[in-house]
Design a protein around this motif. Structure first.
Motif, mmCIF file in Angstrom:
data_model
loop_
_atom_site.group_PDB
_atom_site.id
_atom_site.type_symbol
_atom_site.label_atom_id
_atom_site.label_comp_id
_atom_site.label_asym_id
_atom_site.label_seq_id
_atom_site.Cartn_x
_atom_site.Cartn_y
_atom_site.Cartn_z
ATOM 1 N N ALA A 1 23.556 47.168 17.917
ATOM 2 C CA ALA A 1 23.261 47.866 19.210
ATOM 3 C C ALA A 1 23.742 47.234 20.412
ATOM 4 N N VAL A 2 23.490 45.628 20.353
ATOM 5 C CA VAL A 2 23.952 44.932 21.423
ATOM 6 C C VAL A 2 25.417 44.705 21.537
ATOM 7 N N LEU A 3 26.061 44.857 20.349
ATOM 8 C CA LEU A 3 27.714 44.646 20.268
ATOM 9 C C LEU A 3 28.263 45.903 20.739
ATOM 10 N N GLU A 4 27.791 47.066 20.479
ATOM 11 C CA GLU A 4 28.158 48.294 20.707
ATOM 12 C C GLU A 4 28.060 48.345 22.393
ATOM 13 N N GLU A 5 26.946 47.928 23.033
ATOM 14 C CA GLU A 5 26.730 47.973 24.434
ATOM 15 C C GLU A 5 27.756 47.016 25.087
ATOM 16 N N LEU A 6 27.992 45.874 24.607
ATOM 17 C CA LEU A 6 28.865 44.971 24.960
ATOM 18 C C LEU A 6 30.189 45.664 25.093
ATOM 19 N N GLU B 1 33.318 55.646 15.565
ATOM 20 C CA GLU B 1 33.371 57.016 16.369
ATOM 21 C C GLU B 1 32.901 56.619 17.747
ATOM 22 N N ILE B 2 33.337 57.511 18.807
ATOM 23 C CA ILE B 2 32.931 56.916 20.138
ATOM 24 C C ILE B 2 32.999 58.539 20.818
ATOM 25 N N GLY B 3 32.296 58.435 21.851
ATOM 26 C CA GLY B 3 32.237 59.742 22.659
ATOM 27 C C GLY B 3 31.625 60.894 22.242
ATOM 28 N N ASN B 4 31.672 62.147 23.004
ATOM 29 C CA ASN B 4 30.995 63.375 22.544
ATOM 30 C C ASN B 4 31.941 64.398 23.190
ATOM 31 N N PRO B 5 32.596 65.318 22.177
ATOM 32 C CA PRO B 5 32.673 65.089 20.955
ATOM 33 C C PRO B 5 33.292 63.824 20.212
ATOM 34 N N LYS B 6 32.741 63.565 19.067
ATOM 35 C CA LYS B 6 33.158 62.082 18.394
ATOM 36 C C LYS B 6 34.632 61.989 18.094
ATOM 37 N N LYS B 7 35.050 60.950 18.395
ATOM 38 C CA LYS B 7 36.541 60.734 17.890
ATOM 39 C C LYS B 7 36.764 59.389 17.291
ATOM 40 N N ARG B 8 37.435 59.080 16.301
ATOM 41 C CA ARG B 8 37.658 57.802 15.828
ATOM 42 C C ARG B 8 38.266 56.956 16.467
ATOM 43 N N ARG C 1 31.764 55.643 26.611
ATOM 44 C CA ARG C 1 30.160 55.716 26.226
ATOM 45 C C ARG C 1 30.279 56.262 24.554
ATOM 46 N N ASP C 2 28.830 55.967 24.276
ATOM 47 C CA ASP C 2 28.616 56.327 22.748
ATOM 48 C C ASP C 2 29.365 55.540 21.707
ATOM 49 N N ILE C 3 29.594 54.348 21.766
ATOM 50 C CA ILE C 3 30.249 53.767 20.890
ATOM 51 C C ILE C 3 29.343 53.537 19.792
ATOM 52 N N GLN C 4 29.818 53.890 18.401
ATOM 53 C CA GLN C 4 29.069 53.638 17.143
ATOM 54 C C GLN C 4 29.828 52.982 16.091
ATOM 55 N N GLU D 1 41.606 58.063 18.686
ATOM 56 C CA GLU D 1 42.337 59.240 18.281
ATOM 57 C C GLU D 1 41.989 60.131 19.399
ATOM 58 N N ASN D 2 43.129 60.868 19.876
ATOM 59 C CA ASN D 2 43.159 61.671 21.059
ATOM 60 C C ASN D 2 42.717 63.221 20.792
ATOM 61 N N HIS D 3 42.225 63.488 19.622
ATOM 62 C CA HIS D 3 41.435 64.648 19.519
ATOM 63 C C HIS D 3 40.717 64.718 18.384
ATOM 64 N N VAL D 4 39.933 65.575 18.051
ATOM 65 C CA VAL D 4 38.837 65.616 16.934
ATOM 66 C C VAL D 4 39.483 66.253 15.724
ATOM 67 N N GLY D 5 39.434 65.583 14.755
ATOM 68 C CA GLY D 5 39.911 66.186 13.591
ATOM 69 C C GLY D 5 40.589 65.067 12.943
ATOM 70 N N SER D 6 41.252 65.810 11.572
ATOM 71 C CA SER D 6 42.000 64.511 10.829
ATOM 72 C C SER D 6 43.403 64.837 11.069
ATOM 73 N N TYR D 7 44.086 63.524 10.527
ATOM 74 C CA TYR D 7 45.707 63.443 10.740
ATOM 75 C C TYR D 7 45.945 63.176 9.417
ATOM 76 N N SER D 8 47.291 63.326 9.191
ATOM 77 C CA SER D 8 48.021 63.224 7.829
ATOM 78 C C SER D 8 48.182 61.440 7.694
ATOM 79 N N VAL D 9 47.810 61.092 6.529
ATOM 80 C CA VAL D 9 47.741 59.515 6.177
ATOM 81 C C VAL D 9 49.296 59.276 6.200
ATOM 82 N N GLY D 10 49.651 58.135 6.681
ATOM 83 C CA GLY D 10 51.029 57.585 6.844
ATOM 84 C C GLY D 10 51.380 57.157 8.119
#
Length: 358
Positions: free
Chosen positions: A46-51, A122-129, A5-8, A175-184
């Motif tokens: 909006a249509v693509l996000e809903e699809l 971003e997706i869901g609530n809380p938002k995840k990338r 839900r809540d795909i942005q 991404e399975n948790h909210v927050g940043s990951y180290s790049v690499g």
């Protein structure tokens, strides 16, 4: 699934891949790449996000997968880098690399071409990338216009991702948790990964599913409850067919299998439970249970989830070598259809009810 839900969508780009002509690559047309990020706003966005949300929520077609291939140039690492890309040029180049990987996985002319859409957001609530990769195959259709009171229909050869059309294939890395990951380089534990495939729910989906999930994504289908329930049904059906029993007994056991999966009050299923309830002798039970052990099916059984086989369980079919079929709703099939006699030349079947014109 509430997971989707809540795909942005924040960034999106589209490229095109073509069907193979020879299977060798020598005469094949390479992908056509976009030079810039696609601008998608308002209704179109909006249509693509809903699809995407609706497609991914369909349990029959969308399964969680386990990423196996994680080397530097794998689709997994390319997707993770594309999600992390700060510069537009890096995002564009990585999306091209992902598209080329998909094209290379399409190693037979039987797999059609299409448009590859790569989106991050971003997706869901809380938002995840997330990053998703969509393979959309074109189809024809008509547009309507009113010309001075006369409706004109104009044919459009390449319509994409209409609301009435299946999205053909989607991979989404969340991404399975909210927050940043180290790049690499990232690890599969950083993401929940799902694959949607319009062929996923059907037996013998073949190369159309294998090339996308296994070859392109470098993944295997995770042993979720819905997958294990389908595996149970497939193995049980195969073993019933192999039993050295009469046709009537096999039909009764198939009816019992449908009832066991559809109407049983238990939320768990196991080979031992089914065998002891329905199979006639200890020897037959042992052979049945051994087949599941050989397939490494969980010995203690699994939680029942029939979403992948719901369409198969709704109807029972009897098919004869003369191409005659008898079919009906599973709930009543065992009481309304009875095999009375079996000979080398014919099978006598009693069907309760009266004939009516179709």
């Amino acid at each position: 699934m509430s997971t989707f839900r809540d795909i942005q969508i924040k960034r999106l780009i589209a490229h095109e891949v073509f069907a193979r002509t020879s299977g060798t690559g020598n005469e094949d047309k390479s992908p056509t790449f976009s030079n810039d990020i696609t601008q998608l706003h308002g209704k179109a966005k909006a249509v693509l996000e809903e699809l995407l949300s609706k497609a991914l929520a369909k349990n029959r077609f969308c399964l969680q997968v386990s990423v196996v291939k994680t080397e530097k140039d794998s689709t997994f690492q390319l997707a993770a880098q594309c999600l992390d890309a700060q510069k537009s040029d890096d995002f564009i180049q990585l999306s091209r690399d992902i598209t080329r990987a998909l094209w290379e996985a399409q190693n037979t002319a039987r797999i059609p071409g299409g448009t590859v859409v790569i989106a991050t957001g971003e997706i869901g609530n809380p938002k995840k990338r997330f990053i998703c990769i969509v393979k959309a195959e074109p189809h024809g259709g008509f547009t309507k216009s009113n010309n001075n009171g006369v409706f004109d229909l104009d044919y459009v050869a390449e319509l994409l991702m209409t609301e009435a059309q299946h999205l053909h294939k989607v991979a989404i890395f969340i991404e399975n948790h909210v927050g940043s990951y180290s790049v690499g380089e990232r690890t599969p534990s950083d993401f929940d990964v799902y694959a949607y495939d319009a062929n996923m729910a059907y037996q013998n989906a073949g190369i159309h599913t294998t090339y996308f999930v296994k070859t392109f994504l470098g993944s295997s289908i995770a042993d979720t409850d819905q997958v294990l329930t389908k595996t149970f049904y497939d193995i049980a059906s195969e073993q019933i067919d192999k039993l050295n029993l009469g046709d009537e007994q096999k039909v009764d056991l198939s009816n019992a299998l449908h009832a066991y999966l559809m109407t049983s009050n238990s939320n768990a299923i196991s080979p031992t439970d089914y065998a002891t309830q329905y199979l006639p002798t200890a020897e037959v039970q042992d052979k049945f249970i051994t087949a599941f052990k050989d397939a490494k099916f969980p010995a203690n059984g699994v939680h029942k989830d029939t979403s992948l086989i719901a369409h198969q369980l709704k109807k029972r079919n009897l098919e004869f070598t003369t191409r005659i079929k008898i079919s009906g709703p599973s709930e009543q099939f065992g009481t309304l259809v009875k095999i009375e006699e079996t000979t080398e030349d014919y099978i006598l079947v009693k069907v309760y009810g009266k004939l009516k014109e179709s």
